[in-house]
Motif scaffolding. Structure first.
Motif, PDB file in Angstrom:
ATOM      1  N   THR A  25      43.649  29.164  27.112  1.00 26.09           N
ATOM      2  CA  THR A  25      42.927  29.235  28.379  1.00 26.09           C
ATOM      3  C   THR A  25      42.470  30.688  28.539  1.00 26.09           C
ATOM      4  N   PHE A  26      42.038  31.078  29.714  1.00 28.78           N
ATOM      5  CA  PHE A  26      41.588  32.460  29.874  1.00 28.78           C
ATOM      6  C   PHE A  26      42.657  33.316  30.551  1.00 28.78           C
ATOM      7  N   GLY A  27      43.114  34.348  29.841  1.00 28.83           N
ATOM      8  CA  GLY A  27      43.900  35.416  30.463  1.00 28.83           C
ATOM      9  C   GLY A  27      45.287  35.031  30.960  1.00 28.83           C
ATOM     10  N   VAL A  70      40.802  51.004  38.701  1.00 30.60           N
ATOM     11  CA  VAL A  70      39.574  50.645  37.973  1.00 30.60           C
ATOM     12  C   VAL A  70      39.983  49.841  36.752  1.00 30.60           C
ATOM     13  N   PHE A  71      39.178  48.856  36.384  1.00 32.59           N
ATOM     14  CA  PHE A  71      39.491  48.152  35.131  1.00 32.59           C
ATOM     15  C   PHE A  71      38.226  47.900  34.337  1.00 32.59           C
ATOM     16  N   GLU A  72      38.418  47.430  33.117  1.00 34.59           N
ATOM     17  CA  GLU A  72      37.299  47.023  32.251  1.00 34.59           C
ATOM     18  C   GLU A  72      37.625  45.665  31.665  1.00 34.59           C
ATOM     19  N   GLY A  73      36.618  45.010  31.130  1.00 37.81           N
ATOM     20  CA  GLY A  73      36.824  43.735  30.438  1.00 37.81           C
ATOM     21  C   GLY A  73      36.075  43.807  29.122  1.00 37.81           C
ATOM     22  N   MET A  74      36.792  43.700  28.003  1.00 38.89           N
ATOM     23  CA  MET A  74      36.176  43.877  26.679  1.00 38.89           C
ATOM     24  C   MET A  74      36.713  42.811  25.740  1.00 38.89           C
ATOM     25  N   LEU A 136      39.931  38.105  21.358  1.00 34.24           N
ATOM     26  CA  LEU A 136      41.024  38.822  22.014  1.00 34.24           C
ATOM     27  C   LEU A 136      40.403  39.604  23.166  1.00 34.24           C
ATOM     28  N   TYR A 137      40.705  39.187  24.383  1.00 38.63           N
ATOM     29  CA  TYR A 137      40.181  39.884  25.564  1.00 38.63           C
ATOM     30  C   TYR A 137      41.007  41.156  25.762  1.00 38.63           C
ATOM     31  N   ILE A 138      40.327  42.264  26.010  1.00 37.40           N
ATOM     32  CA  ILE A 138      41.010  43.560  26.141  1.00 37.40           C
ATOM     33  C   ILE A 138      40.813  44.044  27.578  1.00 37.40           C
ATOM     34  N   ARG A 139      41.903  44.346  28.229  1.00 37.87           N
ATOM     35  CA  ARG A 139      41.812  44.737  29.644  1.00 37.87           C
ATOM     36  C   ARG A 139      42.395  46.146  29.847  1.00 37.87           C
ATOM     37  N   PRO A 140      41.546  47.185  29.843  1.00 37.23           N
ATOM     38  CA  PRO A 140      42.002  48.523  30.244  1.00 37.23           C
ATOM     39  C   PRO A 140      42.117  48.566  31.774  1.00 37.23           C
ATOM     40  N   ASN A 168      37.418  29.723  26.433  1.00 40.70           N
ATOM     41  CA  ASN A 168      36.322  29.774  27.412  1.00 40.70           C
ATOM     42  C   ASN A 168      36.812  30.233  28.784  1.00 40.70           C
ATOM     43  N   TYR A 169      35.947  30.967  29.491  1.00 40.52           N
ATOM     44  CA  TYR A 169      36.290  31.421  30.832  1.00 40.52           C
ATOM     45  C   TYR A 169      36.215  30.271  31.839  1.00 40.52           C
ATOM     46  N   TYR A 170      35.146  29.504  31.762  1.00 35.02           N
ATOM     47  CA  TYR A 170      34.990  28.377  32.695  1.00 35.02           C
ATOM     48  C   TYR A 170      35.561  27.109  32.088  1.00 35.02           C
ATOM     49  N   VAL A 196      30.443  49.351  40.346  1.00 34.65           N
ATOM     50  CA  VAL A 196      31.554  49.814  39.504  1.00 34.65           C
ATOM     51  C   VAL A 196      32.635  48.735  39.482  1.00 34.65           C
ATOM     52  N   LYS A 197      33.554  48.874  38.514  1.00 36.73           N
ATOM     53  CA  LYS A 197      34.489  47.762  38.285  1.00 36.73           C
ATOM     54  C   LYS A 197      35.832  48.086  38.938  1.00 36.73           C
ATOM     55  N   VAL A 198      35.876  47.824  40.246  1.00 32.45           N
ATOM     56  CA  VAL A 198      37.114  48.073  40.996  1.00 32.45           C
ATOM     57  C   VAL A 198      37.657  46.737  41.505  1.00 32.45           C
ATOM     58  N   ASN A 201      36.368  44.507  44.709  1.00 36.70           N
ATOM     59  CA  ASN A 201      35.170  43.657  44.648  1.00 36.70           C
ATOM     60  C   ASN A 201      35.566  42.204  44.380  1.00 36.70           C
ATOM     61  N   TYR A 202      36.588  42.071  43.554  1.00 34.50           N
ATOM     62  CA  TYR A 202      36.989  40.729  43.119  1.00 34.50           C
ATOM     63  C   TYR A 202      37.851  40.071  44.198  1.00 34.50           C
ATOM     64  N   ALA A 203      38.686  40.885  44.866  1.00 30.98           N
ATOM     65  CA  ALA A 203      39.504  40.340  45.964  1.00 30.98           C
ATOM     66  C   ALA A 203      38.598  39.801  47.065  1.00 30.98           C
ATOM     67  N   GLY A 235      29.321  37.574  40.270  1.00 30.38           N
ATOM     68  CA  GLY A 235      30.677  38.097  40.531  1.00 30.38           C
ATOM     69  C   GLY A 235      31.472  38.193  39.238  1.00 30.38           C
ATOM     70  N   SER A 236      31.421  37.141  38.417  1.00 28.26           N
ATOM     71  CA  SER A 236      32.059  37.232  37.104  1.00 28.26           C
ATOM     72  C   SER A 236      31.003  37.380  36.025  1.00 28.26           C
ATOM     73  N   MET A 237      29.722  37.408  36.425  1.00 27.99           N
ATOM     74  CA  MET A 237      28.656  37.580  35.428  1.00 27.99           C
ATOM     75  C   MET A 237      27.327  37.923  36.115  1.00 27.99           C
ATOM     76  N   ALA A 301      25.645  35.799  32.351  1.00 25.19           N
ATOM     77  CA  ALA A 301      26.091  36.532  31.165  1.00 25.19           C
ATOM     78  C   ALA A 301      27.139  37.553  31.580  1.00 25.19           C
ATOM     79  N   GLY A 302      28.265  37.531  30.871  1.00 24.19           N
ATOM     80  CA  GLY A 302      29.341  38.483  31.153  1.00 24.19           C
ATOM     81  C   GLY A 302      30.292  38.512  29.968  1.00 24.19           C
ATOM     82  N   THR A 303      31.183  39.493  29.944  1.00 30.77           N
ATOM     83  CA  THR A 303      32.103  39.581  28.802  1.00 30.77           C
ATOM     84  C   THR A 303      32.986  38.342  28.731  1.00 30.77           C
ATOM     85  N   ALA A 304      33.625  37.997  29.839  1.00 33.67           N
ATOM     86  CA  ALA A 304      34.521  36.834  29.813  1.00 33.67           C
ATOM     87  C   ALA A 304      33.716  35.549  29.624  1.00 33.67           C
ATOM     88  N   ALA A 305      32.612  35.437  30.367  1.00 31.80           N
ATOM     89  CA  ALA A 305      31.846  34.186  30.377  1.00 31.80           C
ATOM     90  C   ALA A 305      30.915  34.049  29.165  1.00 31.80           C
TER      91      ALA A 305
END
Ligand code: COI
Length: 356
Positions: A25-27, A70-74, A136-140, A168-170, A196-198, A201-203, A235-237, A301-305
């Motif tokens: 699944t995702f994450g 701050v985070f990233e998604g790679m 492999l999803y990388i989360r800094p 898959n993300y979805y 920016v990726k804080v 925004n997602y909350a 929001g996710s893409m 379009a997004g890293t996860a999606a």
């Protein structure tokens, strides 16, 4: 990259054979190790790779109260040859650095970010899935660790990188998803932190997204915060339209996240000589173009999606439907090209791939 001197404390209890790589699944599952770097006395200290595990923290750490983080998604991908590729590390670092600056987090040095990530992925390379549709999803993530309820920039921080083998993300996979606008809510305002990726925004997106999901939609299509008319992102893409023969996406106006997949699509479109425009698109205009059968495809379009086709956009009394139960040809072209580059099957533009 020169030989790394990062200290590695290896786990004695690998969880690798507990993972069902066919049903990811995702994450929700995390690899054996994580990178940790601490900031105190005005400097970042030596990075360490440690067994993935709990991190000690007091309830008063300011991140928990004021969200200074701050985070990233790679992602990392496995080639047929078994080499592993971290996709667009430089572009992600640039955005990470800009995000940190916006919320007063001291810059994590580029070599710590890059070398730390390469060493971590090298350490956990068996966690990079072998299937082409997985990665492999990388989360800094970097966050403030001062114990204080006073509102000020922290003096202490911690930077981690964790990794998660993902599918898959979805839950729709690469079948079309359904979006709705939520004009009563906004994701971000100009001058705010939408670009920016804080975490905040997602909350802030959770309540409207939950409502949208109760109404039967997958995600919210965010409109601008002033006129509530101009399409921003999901929001996710980021969002793309094929209008007539032109690929169209909203411009980076300051409240949209500059997605790395968005950038990859535009660079590939340019290199291929495809017609594309970064221009504002209002939701009324979209409805009217749809009524004239001009909207050929919609995709996110997004890293996860990665690239995710959109089958329907609901807005008030309107429904914009794309009658297809698969990706359209334009989305498919970008999907094949990008996943091909990620998996080493298609030549990549300079600096897109860090191969281990
Ligand atoms: C990503 O696409 O990497 C993100 O960070 C989006 C997140 C909602 C999974």
């Amino acid at each position: 990259m020169s030989q790394s001197t990062i200290e590695i404390k290896r786990t004695q209890h690998s969880r690798l054979n507990e993972i069902d790589f066919d049903n990811l699944t995702f994450g929700e599952q995390f690899s054996d190790h994580m990178l940790e770097v601490r900031f105190s006395d005005g400097r970042w200290h030596e990075p360490q790779i440690l067994p993935y595990g709990q991190i000690p923290m007091y309830p008063a750490v300011s991140t928990l109260h004021y969200g200074q983080a701050v985070f990233e998604g790679m992602k990392a991908f496995r080639y047929e040859s078994d080499k592993v590729n971290i996709f667009r590390i430089e572009k992600h670092y640039d955005r990470f650095r800009r995000s940190c600056e916006r919320v007063c987090i001291p810059e994590v040095p580029e070599e710590v970010f890059k070398e730390g990530m390469v060493e971590l992925v090298r350490t956990d390379r068996e966690w990079v899935p072998r299937n082409k549709y997985k990665s492999l999803y990388i989360r800094p993530i970097v966050f403030a660790t001062d114990q204080t309820l006073g509102l000020r920039a922290s003096r202490n921080y911690r930077f981690y990188i964790i990794c998660s083998p993902v599918g898959n993300y979805y839950s729709e996979g690469i079948k079309p998803i359904r979006l709705t606008t939520m004009p009563k809510y906004v994701r971000a305002v100009l001058g705010g932190v939408g670009d920016v990726k804080v975490p905040g925004n997602y909350a802030a997106s959770l309540q409207p997204t939950t409502k949208a999901q109760h109404m039967g939609y997958t995600q919210v299509l965010w409109l601008d915060a002033v006129e509530h008319r101009f399409v921003e992102e999901v929001g996710s893409m980021n969002i793309f339209f094929v209008i007539g023969d032109t690929l169209v996406t909203p411009p980076l106006n300051g409240s949209i996240l500059p997605g790395i997949t968005r950038n990859s699509i535009l660079e590939l479109a340019k290199a291929e000589g495809l017609k594309y425009e970064e221009r504002p698109v209002s939701i009324e205009q979209l409805v009217s173009l749809h009524n004239k059968a001009q909207v050929k495809e919609i995709f996110g379009a997004g890293t996860a999606a990665v690239i995710s086709p959109v089958g329907l956009i609901h807005h008030e009394e309107y429904e914009i439907t794309i009658a297809a139960d698969e990706m359209g040809p334009v989305a498919r072209w970008f999907y094949d090209k990008i996943t091909g580059i990620q998996h080493g099957e298609v030549a990549a533009p300079d600096s897109w791939c860090t191969v281990i």
